[in-house]
Design a protein around this motif. Structure first.
Motif, mmCIF file in Angstrom:
data_model
loop_
_atom_site.group_PDB
_atom_site.id
_atom_site.type_symbol
_atom_site.label_atom_id
_atom_site.label_comp_id
_atom_site.label_asym_id
_atom_site.label_seq_id
_atom_site.Cartn_x
_atom_site.Cartn_y
_atom_site.Cartn_z
ATOM 1 N N ALA A 1 -40.758 -88.572 -8.306
ATOM 2 C CA ALA A 1 -42.542 -88.762 -8.161
ATOM 3 C C ALA A 1 -43.392 -87.226 -8.751
ATOM 4 O O ALA A 1 -43.920 -86.817 -9.591
ATOM 5 N N CYS A 2 -42.497 -86.695 -8.388
ATOM 6 C CA CYS A 2 -42.958 -85.207 -8.444
ATOM 7 C C CYS A 2 -42.508 -84.147 -9.822
ATOM 8 O O CYS A 2 -43.513 -83.350 -11.067
ATOM 9 N N ASP A 3 -41.435 -85.204 -10.561
ATOM 10 C CA ASP A 3 -41.138 -84.504 -11.885
ATOM 11 C C ASP A 3 -42.608 -85.460 -12.655
ATOM 12 O O ASP A 3 -42.522 -85.152 -13.829
ATOM 13 N N ILE A 4 -42.318 -86.935 -12.345
ATOM 14 C CA ILE A 4 -42.761 -87.954 -13.119
ATOM 15 C C ILE A 4 -44.871 -87.249 -13.253
ATOM 16 O O ILE A 4 -44.736 -87.150 -14.469
ATOM 17 N N GLN A 5 -45.115 -86.935 -12.469
ATOM 18 C CA GLN A 5 -46.334 -86.437 -12.545
ATOM 19 C C GLN A 5 -47.829 -87.016 -13.048
ATOM 20 O O GLN A 5 -48.238 -86.680 -13.998
ATOM 21 N N SER A 6 -47.289 -88.486 -13.207
ATOM 22 C CA SER A 6 -48.348 -89.192 -13.292
ATOM 23 C C SER A 6 -48.374 -91.099 -12.657
ATOM 24 O O SER A 6 -47.657 -91.203 -12.420
ATOM 25 N N GLU A 7 -49.563 -91.089 -12.700
ATOM 26 C CA GLU A 7 -50.344 -92.388 -11.336
ATOM 27 C C GLU A 7 -49.571 -93.971 -12.718
ATOM 28 O O GLU A 7 -48.694 -94.689 -12.142
ATOM 29 N N LEU A 8 -49.783 -93.607 -13.781
ATOM 30 C CA LEU A 8 -49.069 -94.378 -14.675
ATOM 31 C C LEU A 8 -47.105 -94.385 -14.181
ATOM 32 O O LEU A 8 -46.649 -95.427 -14.263
ATOM 33 N N GLY A 9 -46.971 -93.612 -13.791
ATOM 34 C CA GLY A 9 -45.429 -93.531 -14.840
ATOM 35 C C GLY A 9 -45.068 -93.921 -12.819
ATOM 36 O O GLY A 9 -44.060 -94.763 -12.507
ATOM 37 N N VAL A 10 -45.181 -93.733 -11.803
ATOM 38 C CA VAL A 10 -45.173 -94.303 -10.545
ATOM 39 C C VAL A 10 -45.484 -95.474 -9.977
ATOM 40 O O VAL A 10 -44.245 -96.262 -9.651
ATOM 41 N N LYS A 11 -46.305 -96.406 -11.383
ATOM 42 C CA LYS A 11 -46.932 -97.786 -10.730
ATOM 43 C C LYS A 11 -45.473 -98.430 -11.821
ATOM 44 O O LYS A 11 -45.152 -99.526 -11.194
ATOM 45 N N LEU A 12 -45.361 -98.152 -12.901
ATOM 46 C CA LEU A 12 -44.256 -98.018 -14.201
ATOM 47 C C LEU A 12 -42.685 -98.143 -12.919
ATOM 48 O O LEU A 12 -42.455 -99.470 -12.990
ATOM 49 N N LYS A 13 -42.756 -97.497 -12.616
ATOM 50 C CA LYS A 13 -41.552 -97.694 -11.185
ATOM 51 C C LYS A 13 -41.143 -98.439 -10.307
ATOM 52 O O LYS A 13 -40.229 -99.146 -9.939
ATOM 53 N N ARG A 14 -42.851 -98.785 -9.755
ATOM 54 C CA ARG A 14 -42.540 -99.377 -8.931
ATOM 55 C C ARG A 14 -42.607 -100.974 -9.461
ATOM 56 O O ARG A 14 -41.544 -102.053 -8.342
ATOM 57 N N LYS A 15 -43.222 -101.140 -10.431
ATOM 58 C CA LYS A 15 -42.767 -102.818 -10.911
ATOM 59 C C LYS A 15 -41.192 -102.734 -11.520
ATOM 60 O O LYS A 15 -40.874 -103.772 -11.426
ATOM 61 N N MET A 16 -40.984 -102.009 -11.853
ATOM 62 C CA MET A 16 -39.213 -101.524 -12.624
ATOM 63 C C MET A 16 -38.435 -102.212 -10.765
ATOM 64 O O MET A 16 -37.086 -103.001 -10.861
ATOM 65 N N LEU A 17 -38.861 -101.429 -9.773
ATOM 66 C CA LEU A 17 -37.632 -101.989 -8.946
ATOM 67 C C LEU A 17 -38.081 -102.603 -8.040
ATOM 68 O O LEU A 17 -37.410 -103.180 -8.054
ATOM 69 N N LEU A 18 -39.641 -103.645 -8.113
ATOM 70 C CA LEU A 18 -39.928 -104.527 -7.293
ATOM 71 C C LEU A 18 -38.639 -106.130 -8.758
ATOM 72 O O LEU A 18 -38.722 -107.335 -8.062
ATOM 73 N N ALA A 19 -39.299 -105.822 -9.827
ATOM 74 C CA ALA A 19 -38.526 -106.995 -10.299
ATOM 75 C C ALA A 19 -37.451 -107.189 -10.400
ATOM 76 O O ALA A 19 -36.638 -107.590 -9.879
ATOM 77 N N LEU A 20 -36.574 -105.463 -9.885
ATOM 78 C CA LEU A 20 -35.003 -105.580 -9.524
ATOM 79 C C LEU A 20 -34.899 -106.019 -8.229
ATOM 80 O O LEU A 20 -33.513 -106.965 -8.110
ATOM 81 N N TYR A 21 -35.431 -105.958 -7.091
ATOM 82 C CA TYR A 21 -35.211 -106.781 -5.741
ATOM 83 C C TYR A 21 -35.284 -107.618 -6.151
ATOM 84 O O TYR A 21 -34.724 -108.507 -5.390
ATOM 85 N N ASN A 22 -36.482 -108.489 -6.845
ATOM 86 C CA ASN A 22 -37.100 -109.696 -6.450
ATOM 87 C C ASN A 22 -35.579 -110.335 -7.174
ATOM 88 O O ASN A 22 -36.423 -111.455 -6.933
#
Length: 285
Positions: A156-177
């Protein structure tokens, strides 16, 4: 004896370093969010605007004096606009510039990244998005063979973007579910098997709290506390009393209706029954 007293004094005044997560309210946040927040705000990002040197010592070629190498990181500033796009870790760098060492003094100067609007694609989310990026972002996406690999690999410190970390969260949720390509089972398994290794470092709780800013995390904490908080017994007793009174009212209305029906039936039969006691006998002349 003096050394022992000095050691005790140092131990006495060795205060703990202040941490924003130790606040009275923030300390109640789960460890999953604290893990993300430390990765996002309290971790030094990878160097972007400078190249760190691996050696520890250097020799001055003019004087021959050996001195330690000082790797001083250049930390850029991230304006609010950077959280609405993907800048690849780049930000605004401020410093001093001197046009001519002899005649001009040093003046403040700002270096801005070159921004452009581009379309990016997420294979996991199966979605095209138009956003503001930099040349570094495009190079990182190409080097990592896609946006999904770039975001899932980066901290997250290398992405440095709320849009980026929220997209990453959506990707992880989609993979987990396994909530991806529901209309195409073959493509669903292919995409899941391609990115499933990224789930190893995250639990379900980690993914739920990942990518939230401090305000969103505190609101989620409050909502979760309200959902699991026990209700007072008076509410339960009040509900039981209301249900009991409703049932008694229903029973009373049912009994009253039954009595009225029986009374009406008796009166109707008494009118047509010639042998009824209420029927008057004919008078004899």
């Amino acid at each position: 004896m003096a050394a022992t007293e000095l050691l005790k004094a140092n131990r006495l005044y060795r205060f703990k370093k202040l941490d924003i997560l130790d606040d009275n309210l923030r300390c109640k946040l789960p460890e999953a969010y604290k893990k993300f927040y430390r990765e996002w705000r309290l971790t030094v990002p990878s160097p972007v605007n400078y190249i760190p040197r691996s050696e520890k010592w250097e020799r001055n070629p003019e004087t021959g004096v050996v001195s330690p190498v000082q790797n001083i990181p250049i930390l850029p500033k991230y304006p609010d606009e950077s959280h609405k796009g993907l800048w690849g870790g780049e930000g605004v760098v401020d410093g001093l510039i001197q046009k001519n060492k002899k005649y001009y003094p040093k003046t403040p100067h700002f270096w801005f990244p070159q921004l452009k609007r581009s379309v990016i694609y997420s294979e996991i989310l199966n979605r095209f998005m138009s956003t503001i990026v930099t040349n570094r972002t495009i190079n990182l996406i190409l080097d990592n063979n896609g946006l999904d690999h770039y975001l899932l690999k980066s901290k997250a410190c290398d992405i440095q973007s709320e849009l980026g970390v929220k997209l990453k969260r959506k990707m992880l949720l989609a993979l987990y579910n396994k909530d991806l390509y529901n209309d195409d089972p073959v493509k669903k398994e292919q995409v899941y098997n391609k990115y499933k290794d990224y789930l190893v470092d995250y639990s379900k709780e980690d993914i739920e709290w990942y990518g939230l800013n401090m305000y969103e995390a505190l609101m989620k904490l409050e909502n979760d506390a309200e959902a699991v908080s026990p209700q007072p017994m008076k509410h339960l007793f009040r509900k039981q009393l209301i249900d009991q009174l409703k049932q008694e009212l229903i029973d009373e209305m049912t009994t009253s209706a039954t009595l009225k029906a029986e009374t009406s039936k008796r009166s109707w039969l008494s009118k047509i029954n010639p042998f009824s006691s209420s029927q008057e006998s004919p008078k004899t002349k």
